[in-house]
Design a protein around this motif. Structure first.
Motif, PDB file in Angstrom:
ATOM      1  N   SER A   1     -46.807 -25.887  81.757  1.00  0.00           N
ATOM      2  CA  SER A   1     -47.825 -25.360  82.674  1.00  0.00           C
ATOM      3  C   SER A   1     -47.579 -25.710  84.134  1.00  0.00           C
ATOM      4  CB  SER A   1     -49.217 -25.860  82.255  1.00  0.00           C
ATOM      5  OG  SER A   1     -49.552 -25.384  80.971  1.00  0.00           O
TER       6      SER A   1
ATOM      7  N   ARG B   1     -51.696 -27.310  76.129  1.00  0.00           N
ATOM      8  CA  ARG B   1     -53.008 -27.525  76.740  1.00  0.00           C
ATOM      9  C   ARG B   1     -54.072 -27.768  75.679  1.00  0.00           C
ATOM     10  NH1 ARG B   1     -51.225 -23.325  80.397  1.00  0.00           N
ATOM     11  NH2 ARG B   1     -52.544 -21.768  79.358  1.00  0.00           N
TER      12      ARG B   1
ATOM     13  N   GLU C   1     -53.579 -29.910  85.185  1.00  0.00           N
ATOM     14  CA  GLU C   1     -52.488 -29.580  84.268  1.00  0.00           C
ATOM     15  C   GLU C   1     -51.386 -28.723  84.904  1.00  0.00           C
ATOM     16  OE1 GLU C   1     -54.532 -29.345  79.902  1.00  0.00           O
ATOM     17  OE2 GLU C   1     -55.154 -27.806  81.337  1.00  0.00           O
TER      18      GLU C   1
END
Length: 376
Positions: A132, A160, A201
């Motif tokens: 990510s 995630r 993230e």
């Protein structure tokens, strides 16, 4: 009659061919225009262009490999901890073996939950690249977010999902499990790990909001791993606290059930409002996020069964825990090659989101039942 039918199909073929030629012309005209510009330039211009193109080829090659290779992926990885062999709850002193003299220094049981959270994070950022925050993932596909495309985003969504389970657990470790409420302070290592795991993230080495250099996401998560393992080392030396009371387990299970409920609602909303079968470009990231969350929570709850073994035995929760673990395992066996978000009663394009949502609700229902038994 036959001539009319064959003429109809020929007209369809010509129409398809015409649209295909238009699409190819639209897709490749920028490259043809760039080629014309390139051949008119000298080597002082050509060499830097070749260098940039070579760099892009290497970057995209690395990006493609990292998004398609899932190193260490194993839905049954929790078996490696041999949790059934642990006879003492987390944080409790480990007695000397029968017939052995007492050791010179005390040794306490490590927290399996902390080991699992550290290893899940290690799996995300050390065994695999954290997708990510990679530059090419941030840039997207010709400016389109990769999550809005049907390819190269599955691993990022899965990571995630795992990280969601890790983050939720890190909060509970700080607030309840890693301290005796009302009589002890917050553990510094757990507090540090929680803060690092909550970090954005998607951060790369440079950003525009705020503008300037940044520490990338994987660096924060690697630091969290060190803090978690330091806590468990202190715990094994009996220099830290892990509170395995029933009310702490109740709250922990309740938080996980709520988190899974939110994911089930996300899947239900997408399944109901965007049932486009194989052509729903967001179905895959929804599915793999939910899968990653289940992947993480399965291992974390299996670890909790070991850490809270005394409470679970006292409340006769072993059978219900076993059923819950079996439902996790059944959900993790669903690994379709292509994610489809079709009608629930469809037979050509199945509804993988509805299937995953069903399994999540089964797991959540058992967690709610476990919480009710513990609260009696």
């Amino acid at each position: 009659m036959l001539d009319g039918i064959s003429g109809f199909f020929r007209s369809i073929g010509r129409a398809i061919g015409r649209w295909a030629r238009l699409f190819v012309a639209w897709a490749f005209w920028p490259f043809l225009a760039a080629r014309g510009w390139y051949i008119q330039r000298g080597w002082l211009v050509r060499l830097p262009v070749i260098g940039i193109l070579a760099l892009l080829v290497l970057l995209y090659g690395y990006f493609l490999v990292q998004t398609q290779s899932w190193t260490g992926f194993n839905p049954s990885f929790v078996d490696q901890y041999k949790l059934a062999e642990r006879k003492v709850p987390a944080g409790q002193e480990i007695p000397a073996a029968d017939g052995a003299s007492a050791p010179a220094t005390k040794t306490c049981q490590r927290a399996a939950i902390v080991d699992v959270v550290a290893d899940l994070t290690d799996f995300n950022v050390n065994q695999n690249a954290w997708i990510s925050s990679m530059l090419l993932y941030r840039l997207g596909f010709f400016g389109i977010d990769w999550d809005n495309t049907p390819f190269l985003d599955n691993k990022a969504s899965f990571q995630r999902g795992v990280n969601q389970a890790v983050r939720r657990t890190s909060v509970e470790l700080v607030d309840t499990l890693g301290r005796v409420r009302g009589t002890s302070g917050i553990n510094g290592d757990l507090q540090d790990a929680r803060g690092k795991l909550q970090f954005d993230e998607f951060s790369w080495y440079f950003g525009v909001n705020p503008f300037g250099p940044k520490t990338p996401t994987p660096s924060y998560y690697r630091s969290a791993i060190n803090s978690l393992r330091k806590f468990n080392t202190d715990l094994s030396n009996c220099n830290a606290v892990f509170d395995t009371r029933a009310d702490n387990l109740i709250q922990f299970i309740d938080r996980i059930a709520n988190d899974l409920g939110a994911t089930s609602d996300m899947l239900a909303e997408r399944s109901a409002n965007s049932a486009s079968g194989w052509f729903d470009t967001r179905a895959d990231d929804r599915f793999w996020f939910a899968y990653g969350q289940l992947y993480g929570y399965y291992a974390i709850l299996a670890a909790a069964q070991s850490d809270f073994s005394r409470v679970i035995a006292e409340r006769n929760l072993g059978a219900l825990y076993g059923v819950t673990n079996a439902q996790f395992q059944a959900a993790l066996r669903i690994q379709p090659a292509i994610i489809s978000n079709g009608r629930e009663d469809g037979w050509i394009m199945p509804s993988h989101l509805a299937t995953m949502g069903f399994y999540i609700l089964r797991v959540r229902s058992n967690l709610v039942e476990m919480r009710a038994v513990l609260g009696r």
